[in-house]
Design a protein around this motif. Structure first.
Motif, PDB file in Angstrom:
ATOM      1  N   UNK A 279       0.829  -1.204   0.000  1.00 55.43           N
ATOM      2  CA  UNK A 279       0.000   0.000   0.000  1.00 55.43           C
ATOM      3  C   UNK A 279       0.870   1.262   0.000  1.00 55.43           C
ATOM      4  N   UNK A 280       1.914   1.280   0.831  1.00 57.62           N
ATOM      5  CA  UNK A 280       2.803   2.441   0.895  1.00 57.62           C
ATOM      6  C   UNK A 280       3.535   2.655  -0.424  1.00 57.62           C
ATOM      7  N   UNK A 281       3.944   1.564  -1.038  1.00 56.86           N
ATOM      8  CA  UNK A 281       4.637   1.685  -2.321  1.00 56.86           C
ATOM      9  C   UNK A 281       3.721   2.271  -3.386  1.00 56.86           C
ATOM     10  N   UNK A 282       2.486   1.808  -3.416  1.00 53.60           N
ATOM     11  CA  UNK A 282       1.516   2.318  -4.393  1.00 53.60           C
ATOM     12  C   UNK A 282       1.227   3.796  -4.145  1.00 53.60           C
ATOM     13  N   UNK A 283       1.161   4.186  -2.858  1.00 54.02           N
ATOM     14  CA  UNK A 283       0.795   5.562  -2.512  1.00 54.02           C
ATOM     15  C   UNK A 283       1.916   6.548  -2.816  1.00 54.02           C
ATOM     16  N   UNK A 284       3.172   6.133  -2.567  1.00 49.67           N
ATOM     17  CA  UNK A 284       4.287   7.088  -2.652  1.00 49.67           C
ATOM     18  C   UNK A 284       5.311   6.742  -3.737  1.00 49.67           C
ATOM     19  N   UNK A 285       5.021   5.735  -4.533  1.00 50.89           N
ATOM     20  CA  UNK A 285       5.928   5.323  -5.618  1.00 50.89           C
ATOM     21  C   UNK A 285       7.322   4.995  -5.065  1.00 50.89           C
ATOM     22  N   UNK A 286       7.352   4.332  -3.922  1.00 54.48           N
ATOM     23  CA  UNK A 286       8.612   3.972  -3.290  1.00 54.48           C
ATOM     24  C   UNK A 286       9.315   2.860  -4.067  1.00 54.48           C
ATOM     25  N   UNK A 287      10.626   2.917  -4.081  1.00 57.12           N
ATOM     26  CA  UNK A 287      11.434   1.817  -4.610  1.00 57.12           C
ATOM     27  C   UNK A 287      11.906   0.980  -3.419  1.00 57.12           C
TER      28      UNK A 287
END
Length: 543
Positions: free
Chosen positions: A471-479
Protein backbone atom coordinates in the motif's frame (compact mmCIF):
# COMPACT_ATOMS: atom_id res chain seq x y z
CA UNK A 1 -10.27 -35.76 37.34
CA UNK A 2 -7.82 -37.29 34.86
CA UNK A 3 -9.48 -38.19 31.55
CA UNK A 4 -9.81 -41.84 30.61
CA UNK A 5 -7.74 -42.78 27.57
CA UNK A 6 -7.88 -45.91 25.46
CA UNK A 7 -4.12 -46.38 25.72
CA UNK A 8 -1.45 -45.33 28.18
CA UNK A 9 0.10 -42.19 26.67
CA UNK A 10 3.75 -41.42 27.26
CA UNK A 11 2.81 -37.89 28.38
CA UNK A 12 -0.52 -36.61 29.67
CA UNK A 13 -1.22 -32.92 30.24
CA UNK A 14 -4.60 -32.21 31.77
CA UNK A 15 -6.22 -28.86 32.64
CA UNK A 16 -2.82 -27.17 32.92
CA UNK A 17 -2.85 -23.48 33.82
CA UNK A 18 0.06 -21.06 34.14
CA UNK A 19 -0.12 -17.63 35.79
CA UNK A 20 2.34 -14.75 35.96
CA UNK A 21 1.63 -12.39 38.82
CA UNK A 22 -1.97 -13.53 38.96
CA UNK A 23 -2.54 -13.16 35.20
CA UNK A 24 -3.38 -16.43 33.45
CA UNK A 25 -1.10 -17.00 30.44
CA UNK A 26 -2.23 -20.61 29.87
CA UNK A 27 -5.77 -21.67 30.74
CA UNK A 28 -6.66 -25.30 31.39
CA UNK A 29 -5.03 -26.89 28.36
CA UNK A 30 -5.01 -30.66 27.82
CA UNK A 31 -3.17 -32.92 25.38
CA UNK A 32 -1.46 -36.31 25.21
CA UNK A 33 1.68 -37.53 23.45
CA UNK A 34 2.42 -41.14 22.50
CA UNK A 35 5.78 -42.77 21.86
CA UNK A 36 6.99 -42.15 18.29
CA UNK A 37 4.33 -39.46 17.70
CA UNK A 38 4.80 -35.81 16.69
CA UNK A 39 2.38 -33.32 18.22
CA UNK A 40 2.53 -29.70 17.04
CA UNK A 41 1.55 -26.79 19.28
CA UNK A 42 0.61 -24.04 16.84
CA UNK A 43 -0.25 -20.40 17.37
CA UNK A 44 1.01 -16.85 17.18
CA UNK A 45 3.46 -15.20 19.57
CA UNK A 46 1.86 -14.86 22.99
CA UNK A 47 -0.50 -17.79 22.50
CA UNK A 48 1.18 -19.77 25.30
CA UNK A 49 3.04 -22.42 23.25
CA UNK A 50 6.50 -22.03 24.77
CA UNK A 51 5.16 -21.40 28.27
CA UNK A 52 3.28 -24.71 28.06
CA UNK A 53 6.39 -26.55 26.88
CA UNK A 54 8.61 -25.06 29.60
CA UNK A 55 6.01 -26.12 32.16
CA UNK A 56 6.61 -29.76 31.28
CA UNK A 57 10.17 -29.46 32.63
CA UNK A 58 9.25 -26.97 35.37
CA UNK A 59 11.62 -24.40 33.84
CA UNK A 60 9.44 -21.33 34.34
CA UNK A 61 10.80 -18.69 36.76
CA UNK A 62 9.44 -19.39 40.24
CA UNK A 63 7.83 -17.62 42.12
CA UNK A 64 6.77 -15.25 39.30
CA UNK A 65 5.25 -18.16 37.36
CA UNK A 66 2.84 -20.53 39.08
CA UNK A 67 0.51 -23.38 38.16
CA UNK A 68 -2.90 -22.70 39.69
CA UNK A 69 -4.10 -26.10 38.58
CA UNK A 70 -3.59 -29.06 36.30
CA UNK A 71 -1.59 -32.23 35.91
CA UNK A 72 1.54 -33.25 33.95
CA UNK A 73 2.19 -36.99 33.95
CA UNK A 74 5.13 -38.81 32.39
CA UNK A 75 4.33 -42.55 32.22
CA UNK A 76 1.78 -41.94 34.97
CA UNK A 77 4.24 -40.09 37.24
CA UNK A 78 3.10 -36.63 38.30
CA UNK A 79 5.70 -33.96 37.46
CA UNK A 80 3.81 -30.92 38.72
CA UNK A 81 5.20 -30.25 42.18
CA UNK A 82 7.76 -33.07 41.95
CA UNK A 83 10.97 -32.68 44.03
CA UNK A 84 13.83 -30.75 42.39
CA UNK A 85 16.12 -33.79 42.44
CA UNK A 86 13.57 -35.85 40.52
CA UNK A 87 13.06 -33.08 37.95
CA UNK A 88 16.82 -32.78 37.43
CA UNK A 89 16.97 -36.50 36.73
CA UNK A 90 14.22 -36.16 34.10
CA UNK A 91 15.52 -33.02 32.38
CA UNK A 92 17.85 -33.88 29.53
CA UNK A 93 17.46 -37.57 30.31
CA UNK A 94 13.82 -38.52 29.67
CA UNK A 95 12.65 -35.15 28.29
CA UNK A 96 15.07 -32.94 26.32
CA UNK A 97 14.60 -29.58 24.64
CA UNK A 98 15.94 -27.82 21.55
CA UNK A 99 15.53 -24.06 21.67
CA UNK A 100 14.84 -21.55 18.90
CA UNK A 101 18.14 -19.67 18.82
CA UNK A 102 21.19 -21.91 19.32
CA UNK A 103 23.63 -18.98 19.53
CA UNK A 104 21.99 -17.78 22.75
CA UNK A 105 21.48 -21.33 24.09
CA UNK A 106 25.10 -22.44 23.65
CA UNK A 107 27.84 -21.09 25.93
CA UNK A 108 30.07 -18.88 23.74
CA UNK A 109 33.14 -19.62 25.89
CA UNK A 110 33.01 -23.42 25.83
CA UNK A 111 33.82 -25.88 23.04
CA UNK A 112 31.05 -28.04 21.67
CA UNK A 113 32.85 -31.09 23.13
CA UNK A 114 32.58 -29.64 26.64
CA UNK A 115 28.95 -28.61 26.23
CA UNK A 116 27.74 -31.98 24.97
CA UNK A 117 29.98 -33.74 27.47
CA UNK A 118 28.36 -31.98 30.44
CA UNK A 119 25.02 -33.71 30.05
CA UNK A 120 26.67 -37.12 29.48
CA UNK A 121 28.81 -36.66 32.57
CA UNK A 122 25.82 -35.61 34.68
CA UNK A 123 23.37 -38.32 33.61
CA UNK A 124 25.57 -41.18 32.41
CA UNK A 125 28.79 -40.66 34.33
CA UNK A 126 30.88 -41.02 31.18
CA UNK A 127 34.44 -39.73 31.08
CA UNK A 128 37.71 -40.06 29.19
CA UNK A 129 37.77 -41.99 25.92
CA UNK A 130 34.20 -43.29 26.31
CA UNK A 131 32.89 -39.74 26.71
CA UNK A 132 34.76 -38.48 23.66
CA UNK A 133 33.63 -41.44 21.55
CA UNK A 134 29.98 -40.84 22.51
CA UNK A 135 30.25 -37.12 21.64
CA UNK A 136 31.69 -37.94 18.20
CA UNK A 137 28.97 -40.56 17.71
CA UNK A 138 26.26 -37.98 18.50
CA UNK A 139 27.75 -35.36 16.18
CA UNK A 140 27.93 -37.91 13.37
CA UNK A 141 24.35 -38.96 14.13
CA UNK A 142 23.12 -35.40 13.51
CA UNK A 143 25.21 -35.09 10.36
CA UNK A 144 27.87 -32.59 11.46
CA UNK A 145 30.67 -32.92 8.90
CA UNK A 146 34.18 -33.82 10.08
CA UNK A 147 32.90 -34.36 13.63
CA UNK A 148 36.19 -35.48 15.16
CA UNK A 149 37.94 -32.28 14.13
CA UNK A 150 35.06 -30.04 15.26
CA UNK A 151 35.20 -30.99 18.94
CA UNK A 152 37.26 -27.95 19.94
CA UNK A 153 35.14 -25.52 17.90
CA UNK A 154 33.39 -22.66 19.69
CA UNK A 155 29.76 -21.86 18.74
CA UNK A 156 30.67 -18.75 16.71
CA UNK A 157 32.91 -20.89 14.49
CA UNK A 158 29.91 -22.88 13.25
CA UNK A 159 27.12 -21.88 10.88
CA UNK A 160 23.53 -21.50 12.10
CA UNK A 161 22.56 -24.93 10.79
CA UNK A 162 25.63 -26.54 12.36
CA UNK A 163 24.89 -24.90 15.72
CA UNK A 164 21.35 -26.25 15.60
CA UNK A 165 22.73 -29.73 14.88
CA UNK A 166 24.94 -29.41 17.96
CA UNK A 167 21.87 -28.44 20.03
CA UNK A 168 20.04 -31.52 18.72
CA UNK A 169 23.08 -33.69 19.54
CA UNK A 170 23.02 -32.35 23.12
CA UNK A 171 19.31 -33.09 23.39
CA UNK A 172 19.74 -36.65 22.10
CA UNK A 173 22.78 -37.40 24.27
CA UNK A 174 20.83 -39.47 26.81
CA UNK A 175 18.32 -41.07 24.40
CA UNK A 176 15.29 -39.11 25.66
CA UNK A 177 11.77 -40.40 25.31
CA UNK A 178 10.46 -36.93 24.42
CA UNK A 179 12.13 -34.17 22.43
CA UNK A 180 10.61 -30.69 22.77
CA UNK A 181 11.55 -28.63 19.68
CA UNK A 182 10.72 -24.95 20.30
CA UNK A 183 10.77 -23.14 16.93
CA UNK A 184 14.03 -24.99 16.04
CA UNK A 185 14.17 -23.77 12.42
CA UNK A 186 12.81 -20.19 12.59
CA UNK A 187 16.23 -18.56 12.36
CA UNK A 188 17.54 -20.86 9.62
CA UNK A 189 17.69 -20.60 5.83
CA UNK A 190 15.09 -22.59 3.94
CA UNK A 191 17.52 -25.22 2.65
CA UNK A 192 19.06 -25.67 6.14
CA UNK A 193 15.55 -25.73 7.59
CA UNK A 194 14.63 -28.58 5.27
CA UNK A 195 17.77 -30.49 6.33
CA UNK A 196 17.01 -30.05 10.05
CA UNK A 197 13.39 -31.18 9.63
CA UNK A 198 14.50 -34.26 7.69
CA UNK A 199 17.11 -34.97 10.36
CA UNK A 200 14.48 -34.83 13.13
CA UNK A 201 12.15 -37.17 11.24
CA UNK A 202 14.99 -39.63 10.53
CA UNK A 203 16.14 -39.58 14.16
CA UNK A 204 12.58 -40.06 15.39
CA UNK A 205 12.12 -43.09 13.13
CA UNK A 206 15.46 -44.54 14.27
CA UNK A 207 15.12 -43.86 17.99
CA UNK A 208 11.35 -44.07 18.46
CA UNK A 209 11.14 -40.84 20.45
CA UNK A 210 8.10 -38.57 20.67
CA UNK A 211 8.40 -34.97 19.49
CA UNK A 212 6.49 -31.96 20.79
CA UNK A 213 6.99 -29.42 18.00
CA UNK A 214 6.29 -25.76 18.77
CA UNK A 215 5.94 -23.46 15.78
CA UNK A 216 3.93 -20.75 14.07
CA UNK A 217 4.91 -22.06 10.60
CA UNK A 218 2.01 -24.11 9.24
CA UNK A 219 4.10 -25.36 6.31
CA UNK A 220 6.37 -27.13 8.81
CA UNK A 221 3.37 -28.51 10.71
CA UNK A 222 2.00 -30.09 7.54
CA UNK A 223 5.35 -31.84 6.95
CA UNK A 224 6.15 -32.88 10.52
CA UNK A 225 3.10 -33.44 12.71
CA UNK A 226 0.75 -36.37 13.26
CA UNK A 227 -1.59 -34.29 15.39
CA UNK A 228 -2.05 -30.55 16.00
CA UNK A 229 -3.15 -28.40 18.94
CA UNK A 230 -4.01 -24.85 17.90
CA UNK A 231 -3.52 -22.29 20.69
CA UNK A 232 -4.88 -18.77 20.99
CA UNK A 233 -4.48 -16.50 24.03
CA UNK A 234 -3.49 -19.40 26.28
CA UNK A 235 -6.34 -21.70 25.23
CA UNK A 236 -6.36 -24.77 22.98
CA UNK A 237 -9.10 -23.80 20.53
CA UNK A 238 -8.84 -26.83 18.23
CA UNK A 239 -7.09 -30.18 18.21
CA UNK A 240 -7.05 -33.11 15.79
CA UNK A 241 -5.18 -35.04 13.16
CA UNK A 242 -3.02 -32.86 10.92
CA UNK A 243 -4.91 -33.74 7.72
CA UNK A 244 -8.24 -32.92 9.36
CA UNK A 245 -7.03 -29.58 10.72
CA UNK A 246 -5.69 -28.50 7.31
CA UNK A 247 -8.53 -29.86 5.17
CA UNK A 248 -11.46 -29.04 7.42
CA UNK A 249 -10.59 -26.48 10.13
CA UNK A 250 -13.45 -25.89 12.55
CA UNK A 251 -12.43 -22.90 14.64
CA UNK A 252 -12.38 -19.37 13.12
CA UNK A 253 -8.85 -18.77 14.49
CA UNK A 254 -7.53 -21.93 12.79
CA UNK A 255 -9.09 -20.81 9.51
CA UNK A 256 -7.52 -17.36 10.03
CA UNK A 257 -4.06 -18.91 10.54
CA UNK A 258 -4.39 -21.09 7.45
CA UNK A 259 -5.45 -18.07 5.38
CA UNK A 260 -2.68 -15.84 6.72
CA UNK A 261 0.00 -16.57 4.11
CA UNK A 262 1.05 -13.40 2.24
CA UNK A 263 -1.22 -13.11 -0.78
CA UNK A 264 -1.55 -11.03 -3.89
CA UNK A 265 0.97 -10.29 -6.60
CA UNK A 266 3.15 -7.27 -7.26
CA UNK A 267 2.31 -5.09 -10.27
CA UNK A 268 4.02 -6.05 -13.53
CA UNK A 269 7.62 -4.97 -13.91
CA UNK A 270 7.88 -1.60 -15.67
CA UNK A 271 10.95 -0.81 -17.75
CA UNK A 272 9.70 2.77 -18.27
CA UNK A 273 9.92 3.77 -14.60
CA UNK A 274 12.99 5.88 -13.74
CA UNK A 275 15.90 4.08 -12.09
CA UNK A 276 16.25 5.20 -8.46
CA UNK A 277 19.40 3.30 -7.55
CA UNK A 278 21.90 1.24 -9.56
CA UNK A 279 25.17 -0.51 -8.84
CA UNK A 280 27.64 -1.60 -11.49
CA UNK A 281 30.22 -4.32 -10.81
CA UNK A 282 29.93 -3.95 -7.04
CA UNK A 283 32.60 -5.68 -4.97
CA UNK A 284 32.94 -5.93 -1.20
CA UNK A 285 36.03 -7.93 -0.31
CA UNK A 286 37.19 -8.41 3.28
CA UNK A 287 40.93 -9.09 3.64
CA UNK A 288 42.21 -12.17 5.46
CA UNK A 289 45.45 -11.31 7.26
CA UNK A 290 48.15 -13.43 8.80
CA UNK A 291 51.39 -12.92 10.65
CA UNK A 292 52.82 -10.25 12.91
CA UNK A 293 52.57 -7.54 10.25
CA UNK A 294 49.09 -8.48 9.08
CA UNK A 295 50.02 -9.59 5.59
CA UNK A 296 46.94 -10.05 3.38
CA UNK A 297 46.87 -13.66 2.19
CA UNK A 298 43.38 -13.81 0.68
CA UNK A 299 39.95 -12.15 0.64
CA UNK A 300 36.42 -13.09 1.66
CA UNK A 301 34.46 -12.06 -1.43
CA UNK A 302 31.17 -11.13 0.24
CA UNK A 303 29.94 -9.33 -2.89
CA UNK A 304 31.81 -10.10 -6.07
CA UNK A 305 30.95 -8.20 -9.24
CA UNK A 306 27.19 -7.64 -8.81
CA UNK A 307 25.11 -5.46 -11.13
CA UNK A 308 21.86 -4.22 -9.65
CA UNK A 309 19.16 -1.61 -10.31
CA UNK A 310 15.79 -0.75 -8.80
CA UNK A 311 13.14 1.49 -10.34
CA UNK A 312 10.57 3.88 -8.91
CA UNK A 313 7.49 2.05 -7.62
CA UNK A 314 9.17 -1.33 -8.08
CA UNK A 315 10.53 -3.99 -5.72
CA UNK A 316 13.82 -5.76 -6.29
CA UNK A 317 13.89 -9.04 -4.36
CA UNK A 318 17.35 -10.23 -3.28
CA UNK A 319 17.27 -13.85 -2.11
CA UNK A 320 19.77 -16.47 -1.01
CA UNK A 321 21.02 -18.26 2.08
CA UNK A 322 22.90 -16.71 4.99
CA UNK A 323 26.38 -15.74 3.83
CA UNK A 324 25.32 -15.27 0.22
CA UNK A 325 26.01 -11.51 0.38
CA UNK A 326 22.44 -10.16 0.45
CA UNK A 327 22.76 -7.83 3.42
CA UNK A 328 26.30 -6.80 2.46
CA UNK A 329 24.97 -5.75 -0.95
CA UNK A 330 22.25 -3.62 0.67
CA UNK A 331 24.70 -1.92 3.03
CA UNK A 332 27.10 -1.25 0.15
CA UNK A 333 24.34 0.39 -1.92
CA UNK A 334 23.66 2.77 0.98
CA UNK A 335 27.40 3.43 1.36
CA UNK A 336 27.34 2.00 4.86
CA UNK A 337 30.15 -0.37 3.77
CA UNK A 338 33.16 0.43 1.61
CA UNK A 339 32.93 -1.12 -1.85
CA UNK A 340 34.35 -0.97 -5.34
CA UNK A 341 32.18 -0.28 -8.37
CA UNK A 342 29.93 2.57 -9.44
CA UNK A 343 26.77 3.37 -7.43
CA UNK A 344 24.21 5.88 -8.76
CA UNK A 345 21.27 7.32 -6.81
CA UNK A 346 18.73 9.35 -8.78
CA UNK A 347 21.28 9.67 -11.57
CA UNK A 348 23.99 11.01 -9.26
CA UNK A 349 27.14 8.97 -8.67
CA UNK A 350 27.62 8.50 -4.92
CA UNK A 351 30.35 5.87 -4.48
CA UNK A 352 33.09 8.51 -4.84
CA UNK A 353 31.43 11.04 -2.52
CA UNK A 354 32.73 11.75 1.03
CA UNK A 355 30.44 11.02 3.97
CA UNK A 356 29.64 14.71 4.49
CA UNK A 357 28.40 15.07 0.92
CA UNK A 358 26.21 11.97 1.31
CA UNK A 359 24.44 13.21 4.42
CA UNK A 360 21.72 15.22 2.60
CA UNK A 361 20.96 12.13 0.47
CA UNK A 362 20.44 9.92 3.53
CA UNK A 363 16.95 11.34 3.91
CA UNK A 364 15.98 9.86 0.54
CA UNK A 365 17.45 6.37 1.08
CA UNK A 366 16.49 4.53 4.24
CA UNK A 367 16.81 1.04 5.69
CA UNK A 368 14.54 -1.16 7.82
CA UNK A 369 16.39 -3.90 9.71
CA UNK A 370 15.44 -7.49 10.50
CA UNK A 371 15.07 -7.19 14.26
CA UNK A 372 13.11 -4.08 15.28
CA UNK A 373 13.72 -4.75 18.95
CA UNK A 374 17.46 -4.48 18.34
CA UNK A 375 17.25 -1.46 16.06
CA UNK A 376 14.91 0.64 18.24
CA UNK A 377 16.44 2.26 21.31
CA UNK A 378 14.78 0.82 24.45
CA UNK A 379 15.48 4.09 26.29
CA UNK A 380 13.51 6.35 23.96
CA UNK A 381 9.75 6.58 23.48
CA UNK A 382 8.46 5.87 19.99
CA UNK A 383 7.90 9.55 19.20
CA UNK A 384 11.54 10.41 19.88
CA UNK A 385 12.74 7.42 17.86
CA UNK A 386 10.81 8.63 14.81
CA UNK A 387 11.73 12.26 15.52
CA UNK A 388 15.49 11.61 15.52
CA UNK A 389 15.82 11.59 11.74
CA UNK A 390 13.65 14.68 11.38
CA UNK A 391 15.96 16.57 13.72
CA UNK A 392 19.14 15.39 11.99
CA UNK A 393 17.87 16.54 8.60
CA UNK A 394 16.22 19.73 9.90
CA UNK A 395 12.74 18.71 8.75
CA UNK A 396 9.22 19.55 9.92
CA UNK A 397 10.06 22.80 11.72
CA UNK A 398 9.42 23.18 15.44
CA UNK A 399 8.54 20.57 18.04
CA UNK A 400 4.79 20.84 17.44
CA UNK A 401 5.19 20.41 13.67
CA UNK A 402 7.44 17.41 14.22
CA UNK A 403 4.87 15.81 16.55
CA UNK A 404 2.31 16.23 13.79
CA UNK A 405 4.65 14.56 11.26
CA UNK A 406 5.34 11.73 13.72
CA UNK A 407 1.61 11.17 14.27
CA UNK A 408 1.08 11.09 10.51
CA UNK A 409 3.88 8.52 10.03
CA UNK A 410 2.49 6.27 12.76
CA UNK A 411 -1.00 6.53 11.32
CA UNK A 412 0.29 5.59 7.86
CA UNK A 413 1.67 2.31 9.21
CA UNK A 414 -1.53 1.47 11.08
CA UNK A 415 -0.56 2.58 14.61
CA UNK A 416 -2.45 4.87 16.95
CA UNK A 417 -0.72 8.30 16.96
CA UNK A 418 -1.47 8.53 20.68
CA UNK A 419 1.05 5.74 21.33
CA UNK A 420 4.08 7.89 20.46
CA UNK A 421 4.92 8.38 24.14
CA UNK A 422 5.14 4.63 24.81
CA UNK A 423 8.37 2.60 24.68
CA UNK A 424 9.29 -0.22 22.25
CA UNK A 425 8.91 -2.99 24.86
CA UNK A 426 5.23 -2.07 25.19
CA UNK A 427 4.55 -3.16 21.59
CA UNK A 428 4.31 -6.55 19.88
CA UNK A 429 6.89 -7.67 17.32
CA UNK A 430 4.69 -6.67 14.39
CA UNK A 431 3.97 -3.28 15.93
CA UNK A 432 7.70 -2.68 16.50
CA UNK A 433 8.36 -3.42 12.84
CA UNK A 434 5.67 -0.89 11.92
CA UNK A 435 7.48 1.65 14.11
CA UNK A 436 10.74 0.94 12.26
CA UNK A 437 8.95 1.53 8.95
CA UNK A 438 7.36 4.73 10.30
CA UNK A 439 10.81 6.01 11.32
CA UNK A 440 11.97 5.60 7.71
CA UNK A 441 8.73 6.95 6.19
CA UNK A 442 8.80 10.14 8.27
CA UNK A 443 11.75 11.31 6.13
CA UNK A 444 9.74 10.80 2.91
CA UNK A 445 12.40 8.62 1.24
CA UNK A 446 12.61 7.54 -2.40
CA UNK A 447 14.24 4.19 -1.59
CA UNK A 448 13.70 1.69 1.23
CA UNK A 449 16.08 -1.22 1.76
CA UNK A 450 14.20 -3.85 3.76
CA UNK A 451 16.54 -6.40 5.35
CA UNK A 452 14.54 -9.50 6.36
CA UNK A 453 11.77 -7.29 7.82
CA UNK A 454 9.28 -10.15 8.30
CA UNK A 455 11.45 -13.16 9.21
CA UNK A 456 10.89 -12.90 12.98
CA UNK A 457 7.12 -12.32 12.71
CA UNK A 458 4.08 -14.61 12.89
CA UNK A 459 2.50 -15.56 9.57
CA UNK A 460 -0.58 -13.39 10.11
CA UNK A 461 1.62 -10.40 11.02
CA UNK A 462 3.84 -11.12 7.99
CA UNK A 463 0.77 -10.87 5.78
CA UNK A 464 -0.20 -7.55 7.40
CA UNK A 465 3.31 -6.09 6.87
CA UNK A 466 3.31 -7.23 3.22
CA UNK A 467 -0.06 -5.54 2.67
CA UNK A 468 1.23 -2.40 4.38
CA UNK A 469 4.40 -2.25 2.26
CA UNK A 470 2.43 -2.80 -0.93
CA UNK A 471 0.00 0.00 0.00
CA UNK A 472 2.80 2.44 0.89
CA UNK A 473 4.64 1.68 -2.32
CA UNK A 474 1.52 2.32 -4.39
CA UNK A 475 0.80 5.56 -2.51
CA UNK A 476 4.29 7.09 -2.65
CA UNK A 477 5.93 5.32 -5.62
CA UNK A 478 8.61 3.97 -3.29
CA UNK A 479 11.43 1.82 -4.61
CA UNK A 480 12.15 -1.26 -2.44
CA UNK A 481 15.16 -3.53 -2.21
CA UNK A 482 13.64 -6.47 -0.34
CA UNK A 483 16.29 -8.78 1.15
CA UNK A 484 14.96 -12.12 2.38
CA UNK A 485 15.26 -15.89 2.42
CA UNK A 486 11.46 -16.21 2.78
CA UNK A 487 10.40 -16.78 -0.81
CA UNK A 488 6.68 -16.74 -0.01
CA UNK A 489 6.95 -13.12 1.10
CA UNK A 490 9.26 -12.21 -1.80
CA UNK A 491 6.80 -13.72 -4.29
CA UNK A 492 4.05 -11.46 -2.95
CA UNK A 493 6.12 -8.26 -3.22
CA UNK A 494 8.94 -8.43 -5.79
CA UNK A 495 8.75 -7.48 -9.48
CA UNK A 496 12.36 -8.42 -10.21
CA UNK A 497 14.58 -11.01 -8.57
CA UNK A 498 18.29 -11.47 -7.85
CA UNK A 499 19.37 -14.89 -6.57
CA UNK A 500 22.73 -14.72 -4.77
CA UNK A 501 25.17 -17.45 -3.79
CA UNK A 502 28.66 -16.94 -2.39
CA UNK A 503 28.66 -13.22 -3.25
CA UNK A 504 27.61 -13.66 -6.88
CA UNK A 505 24.31 -13.42 -8.74
CA UNK A 506 23.51 -16.90 -10.09
CA UNK A 507 20.13 -15.97 -11.58
CA UNK A 508 18.26 -12.75 -12.33
CA UNK A 509 15.05 -11.81 -14.08
CA UNK A 510 11.40 -10.85 -13.70
CA UNK A 511 10.16 -12.41 -10.47
CA UNK A 512 7.31 -14.33 -12.05
CA UNK A 513 9.65 -15.85 -14.63
CA UNK A 514 12.19 -16.92 -12.01
CA UNK A 515 9.50 -18.42 -9.77
CA UNK A 516 7.78 -20.29 -12.60
CA UNK A 517 10.84 -21.41 -14.59
CA UNK A 518 14.03 -21.28 -12.52
CA UNK A 519 17.12 -22.03 -14.59
CA UNK A 520 19.93 -22.42 -12.06
CA UNK A 521 20.07 -25.58 -9.87
CA UNK A 522 20.61 -23.42 -6.77
CA UNK A 523 17.41 -21.44 -7.48
CA UNK A 524 15.54 -24.67 -8.03
CA UNK A 525 16.79 -26.02 -4.69
CA UNK A 526 15.75 -22.81 -2.88
CA UNK A 527 12.25 -22.92 -4.36
CA UNK A 528 11.83 -26.61 -3.61
CA UNK A 529 12.86 -26.13 0.02
CA UNK A 530 10.88 -22.93 0.62
CA UNK A 531 7.63 -23.54 -1.20
CA UNK A 532 7.16 -27.31 -0.79
CA UNK A 533 7.51 -27.67 -4.55
CA UNK A 534 9.49 -29.83 -6.91
CA UNK A 535 11.13 -29.15 -10.25
CA UNK A 536 9.94 -30.93 -13.40
CA UNK A 537 12.48 -30.04 -16.07
CA UNK A 538 12.78 -26.31 -15.39
CA UNK A 539 9.12 -25.96 -14.42
CA UNK A 540 7.96 -25.64 -10.80
CA UNK A 541 5.01 -27.81 -9.80
CA UNK A 542 3.20 -28.40 -6.51
CA UNK A 543 3.61 -31.60 -4.53
Amino acid sequence: MTPVTKSNPLLEVYDLSVSFGGILAVKQISFTLDRGETLALVGESGSGKSVSALSLLQLLPYPHARHPGGSIRLRGEELLGAPSARLRAIRGNQIAMVFQEPMTSLNPLHSIEKQIGETLLLHKGLSGAKLKARIVELLELVGLPDAMHRLSALPHELSGGQRQRVMIAMALANDPDILIADEPTTALDVTIQAQILKLLKDLQARLGMAILFITHDLGIVRKMADRVCVMQAGVVVETGLTAGIFNNPQHPYTRQLLAAEPKGEPPPESNDAPVVMAGDGLKVWFPLKRGLFGRVIDHVKAVDGVNVSVREGQTLGVVGESGSGKTTLGLALLRLLSSNGAIHFDGQRIDNQPSKALRPLRQAMQIVFQDPYGSLSPRLPVGEIVEEGLQVHGLAGDRKARRTRIAQALEEVGLDPETQDRYPHEFSGGQRQRIAIARALALQPRLLILDEPTSALDVSVQAQIVDLLRDLQHRYRLAYVFISHDLRVVRALANHLLVMKNGRVVEEGPARQVFDRPQHPYTQALLAAALNLEVAGNDIVSI
